[in-house]
Design a protein around this motif. Structure first.
Motif, PDB file in Angstrom:
ATOM      1  N   LEU A  53     -16.828   3.016   2.510  1.00  0.00           N
ATOM      2  CA  LEU A  53     -17.560   4.087   3.190  1.00  0.00           C
ATOM      3  C   LEU A  53     -18.899   3.506   3.620  1.00  0.00           C
ATOM      4  O   LEU A  53     -19.619   2.916   2.805  1.00  0.00           O
ATOM      5  N   LEU A  54     -19.250   3.684   4.898  1.00  0.00           N
ATOM      6  CA  LEU A  54     -20.407   3.013   5.495  1.00  0.00           C
ATOM      7  C   LEU A  54     -21.451   4.056   5.888  1.00  0.00           C
ATOM      8  O   LEU A  54     -21.322   4.713   6.921  1.00  0.00           O
ATOM      9  N   ALA A  55     -22.465   4.218   5.053  1.00  0.00           N
ATOM     10  CA  ALA A  55     -23.515   5.229   5.299  1.00  0.00           C
ATOM     11  C   ALA A  55     -24.816   4.751   4.654  1.00  0.00           C
ATOM     12  O   ALA A  55     -24.783   4.034   3.656  1.00  0.00           O
ATOM     13  N   PRO A  56     -25.953   5.098   5.198  1.00  0.00           N
ATOM     14  CA  PRO A  56     -26.211   6.030   6.303  1.00  0.00           C
ATOM     15  C   PRO A  56     -26.165   5.408   7.698  1.00  0.00           C
ATOM     16  O   PRO A  56     -26.690   5.994   8.637  1.00  0.00           O
ATOM     17  N   TRP A  57     -25.541   4.217   7.813  1.00  0.00           N
ATOM     18  CA  TRP A  57     -25.216   3.672   9.134  1.00  0.00           C
ATOM     19  C   TRP A  57     -24.024   2.728   8.952  1.00  0.00           C
ATOM     20  O   TRP A  57     -23.849   2.137   7.892  1.00  0.00           O
ATOM     21  N   PRO A  58     -23.176   2.582   9.962  1.00  0.00           N
ATOM     22  CA  PRO A  58     -22.102   1.592   9.913  1.00  0.00           C
ATOM     23  C   PRO A  58     -22.497   0.332  10.668  1.00  0.00           C
ATOM     24  O   PRO A  58     -23.418   0.343  11.483  1.00  0.00           O
ATOM     25  N   ASN A  59     -21.779  -0.747  10.368  1.00  0.00           N
ATOM     26  CA  ASN A  59     -21.949  -2.001  11.094  1.00  0.00           C
ATOM     27  C   ASN A  59     -23.334  -2.608  10.849  1.00  0.00           C
ATOM     28  O   ASN A  59     -23.907  -2.419   9.775  1.00  0.00           O
ATOM     29  N   ARG A  60     -23.899  -3.302  11.836  1.00  0.00           N
ATOM     30  CA  ARG A  60     -25.073  -4.138  11.594  1.00  0.00           C
ATOM     31  C   ARG A  60     -26.363  -3.566  12.180  1.00  0.00           C
ATOM     32  O   ARG A  60     -26.337  -2.860  13.174  1.00  0.00           O
ATOM     33  N   VAL A  61     -27.486  -3.955  11.531  1.00  0.00           N
ATOM     34  CA  VAL A  61     -28.826  -3.721  12.068  1.00  0.00           C
ATOM     35  C   VAL A  61     -29.453  -5.104  12.260  1.00  0.00           C
ATOM     36  O   VAL A  61     -29.602  -5.858  11.283  1.00  0.00           O
ATOM     37  N   TRP A  66     -35.936  -2.055  12.295  1.00  0.00           N
ATOM     38  CA  TRP A  66     -35.827  -0.930  13.214  1.00  0.00           C
ATOM     39  C   TRP A  66     -37.091  -0.106  13.099  1.00  0.00           C
ATOM     40  O   TRP A  66     -37.957  -0.387  12.264  1.00  0.00           O
ATOM     41  N   SER A  67     -37.233   0.893  13.936  1.00  0.00           N
ATOM     42  CA  SER A  67     -38.434   1.722  13.930  1.00  0.00           C
ATOM     43  C   SER A  67     -38.027   3.192  13.917  1.00  0.00           C
ATOM     44  O   SER A  67     -37.053   3.580  14.572  1.00  0.00           O
ATOM     45  N   TRP A  68     -38.796   3.994  13.164  1.00  0.00           N
ATOM     46  CA  TRP A  68     -38.501   5.421  13.088  1.00  0.00           C
ATOM     47  C   TRP A  68     -39.797   6.214  13.042  1.00  0.00           C
ATOM     48  O   TRP A  68     -40.668   5.921  12.227  1.00  0.00           O
ATOM     49  N   GLU A  69     -39.910   7.174  13.954  1.00  0.00           N
ATOM     50  CA  GLU A  69     -41.092   8.027  14.041  1.00  0.00           C
ATOM     51  C   GLU A  69     -42.371   7.188  14.124  1.00  0.00           C
ATOM     52  O   GLU A  69     -43.393   7.506  13.498  1.00  0.00           O
ATOM     53  N   GLY A  70     -42.291   6.099  14.886  1.00  0.00           N
ATOM     54  CA  GLY A  70     -43.449   5.254  15.116  1.00  0.00           C
ATOM     55  C   GLY A  70     -43.770   4.266  14.020  1.00  0.00           C
ATOM     56  O   GLY A  70     -44.783   3.566  14.106  1.00  0.00           O
ATOM     57  N   ARG A  71     -42.910   4.167  12.996  1.00  0.00           N
ATOM     58  CA  ARG A  71     -43.171   3.250  11.889  1.00  0.00           C
ATOM     59  C   ARG A  71     -42.093   2.168  11.816  1.00  0.00           C
ATOM     60  O   ARG A  71     -40.895   2.467  11.877  1.00  0.00           O
ATOM     61  N   ALA A  72     -42.537   0.926  11.691  1.00  0.00           N
ATOM     62  CA  ALA A  72     -41.605  -0.187  11.563  1.00  0.00           C
ATOM     63  C   ALA A  72     -40.913  -0.126  10.203  1.00  0.00           C
ATOM     64  O   ALA A  72     -41.541   0.189   9.182  1.00  0.00           O
ATOM     65  N   GLN A  73     -39.630  -0.413  10.194  1.00  0.00           N
ATOM     66  CA  GLN A  73     -38.825  -0.406   8.971  1.00  0.00           C
ATOM     67  C   GLN A  73     -38.172  -1.779   8.794  1.00  0.00           C
ATOM     68  O   GLN A  73     -37.723  -2.390   9.768  1.00  0.00           O
ATOM     69  N   GLN A  74     -38.101  -2.245   7.543  1.00  0.00           N
ATOM     70  CA  GLN A  74     -37.447  -3.526   7.246  1.00  0.00           C
ATOM     71  C   GLN A  74     -36.471  -3.339   6.084  1.00  0.00           C
ATOM     72  O   GLN A  74     -36.870  -3.163   4.940  1.00  0.00           O
ATOM     73  N   LEU A  75     -35.192  -3.374   6.398  1.00  0.00           N
ATOM     74  CA  LEU A  75     -34.141  -3.255   5.394  1.00  0.00           C
ATOM     75  C   LEU A  75     -33.864  -4.591   4.728  1.00  0.00           C
ATOM     76  O   LEU A  75     -34.130  -5.662   5.310  1.00  0.00           O
ATOM     77  N   ALA A  76     -33.319  -4.535   3.529  1.00  0.00           N
ATOM     78  CA  ALA A  76     -32.836  -5.748   2.871  1.00  0.00           C
ATOM     79  C   ALA A  76     -31.723  -6.362   3.712  1.00  0.00           C
ATOM     80  O   ALA A  76     -30.904  -5.648   4.307  1.00  0.00           O
ATOM     81  N   LEU A  77     -31.670  -7.701   3.746  1.00  0.00           N
ATOM     82  CA  LEU A  77     -30.683  -8.400   4.566  1.00  0.00           C
ATOM     83  C   LEU A  77     -29.403  -8.573   3.759  1.00  0.00           C
ATOM     84  O   LEU A  77     -29.185  -9.590   3.094  1.00  0.00           O
ATOM     85  N   SER A  78     -28.542  -7.579   3.834  1.00  0.00           N
ATOM     86  CA  SER A  78     -27.305  -7.581   3.053  1.00  0.00           C
ATOM     87  C   SER A  78     -26.220  -8.457   3.676  1.00  0.00           C
ATOM     88  O   SER A  78     -25.156  -8.639   3.086  1.00  0.00           O
ATOM     89  N   HIS A  87     -23.656  -2.266   7.094  1.00  0.00           N
ATOM     90  CA  HIS A  87     -22.797  -1.234   6.496  1.00  0.00           C
ATOM     91  C   HIS A  87     -23.499  -0.313   5.498  1.00  0.00           C
ATOM     92  O   HIS A  87     -22.899   0.135   4.521  1.00  0.00           O
ATOM     93  N   GLY A  88     -24.764  -0.017   5.724  1.00  0.00           N
ATOM     94  CA  GLY A  88     -25.416   1.039   4.960  1.00  0.00           C
ATOM     95  C   GLY A  88     -25.921   0.637   3.600  1.00  0.00           C
ATOM     96  O   GLY A  88     -26.099  -0.549   3.298  1.00  0.00           O
ATOM     97  N   LEU A  89     -26.130   1.650   2.744  1.00  0.00           N
ATOM     98  CA  LEU A  89     -26.827   1.439   1.466  1.00  0.00           C
ATOM     99  C   LEU A  89     -26.074   1.989   0.268  1.00  0.00           C
ATOM    100  O   LEU A  89     -26.643   2.062  -0.818  1.00  0.00           O
TER     101      LEU A  89
END
Length: 296
Positions: A53-61, A66-78, A87-89
């Protein structure tokens, strides 16, 4: 301890399936003696994302950035070898059983705020078997104080009993292909000349979109030479599908993943088909598997 935690088995008549506590992934779906998904071997982690199950996003970032509501976001490189988040978190999370009957099980988990993910979102998934096959219903709820994007996918590998994958034909509801470079989007959708893929000698790790519903549902089909097969149906919200044909799946060798997705790869950056959840908002989507006889 099994790396997938407890297994929840559900049965109705000849239909049966099992779901893992870790990741809430599908371990197998069968009717009678016929398997319609590649089974996850006992005591092992799901190979090649099998059933995930791939959430809260599928596939790759791309780059996990990425950026949300004007703020830069940095996810762990899974996906460290490619430098992406994938494939999400929730694939390694323990999911809580919320309800179980003989024929259905509901599991829930919450994505906590963390680096790269600013608001909590709770995901509940119900797997149910019955005369029509397998149904999977997923609900996402924004538990936070601000809006959050959401995308969903699943990673089943389809099969038709012991029929070799190379003898099967995959027919997609998609009308276009998304060009990929290093598994990330590299151009606009391109119309497909054919939505039918004989799998013998065909290697795919490809994204497709513009999925057209038939009788209200998106329908992808894997069929054997005798006409028997399996249909993966989905709500129209699952307008994207990824197809992957590895050659090294346990027990079956060459296999085909048909991954229904609500948004394309790297959607956290493109914004394409993302669901926007305001605080307290809830979104629900369903897909499933249905055996096909030669007379469908």
């Amino acid at each position: 301890m099994d790396p997938c935690g407890e297994h929840f088995t559900i049965v109705s008549g000849a239909a049966r399936a099992a779901v893992s506590e870790v990741g809430a992934g599908l371990r197998y779906f069968a009717v009678g003696d016929t398997l319609y998904t590649e089974p996850v071997p006992d005591g092992s982690r799901p190979p090649r994302g099998s059933g995930a199950l791939l959430a809260p996003w599928p596939n790759r970032v791309a780059g996990g950035r990425w950026s949300w509501e004007g703020r830069a976001q940095q996810l762990a490189l899974s996906e460290p070898e490619a430098g992406n988040a994938i494939h999400g978190l929730l694939r390694q999370s323990f999911w809580r059983p919320a309800d179980q009957t003989d024929a259905a099980v509901t599991l829930t988990a919450t994505v906590a705020p963390q680096n790269g993910w600013p608001q909590p979102v709770t995901v509940a998934v119900t797997y149910r078997v019955g005369d029509e096959g397998l149904t999977v219903e997923t609900t996402a709820t924004n538990e936070g104080s601000g809006p959050i994007p959401f995308g969903l996918g699943f990673h089943p590998y389809l099969r038709i009993g012991d029929t070799p994958t190379d003898d099967c034909t995959l027919t997609l509801a998609a009308r276009a292909a998304l060009p990929l470079t290093d598994q990330l989007p590299s151009g606009p959708l391109e119309p497909l000349s054919s939505s039918e893929f004989p799998l013998g000698g065909t290697t795919l790790d490809s994204a497709f979109g513009d999925c057209e519903p038939t009788d209200g549902l998106v329908r992808h089909r894997l069929t054997a030479p005798d006409g028997n097969g399996v249909e993966l149906w989905a709500d129209p919200a699952f307008g994207w599908v990824q197809v992957f044909t590895p050659s090294d799946m346990p027990q079956h060798g060459r296999a085909v993943a048909v991954e229904p997705m609500t948004c394309p790869p790297d959607a956290l950056n493109s914004g394409t088909d993302l669901v926007r959840l305001e605080p307290g908002d809830r979104w629900t989507g369903s897909w499933g598997l249905r055996p096909l006889s030669g007379s469908y």
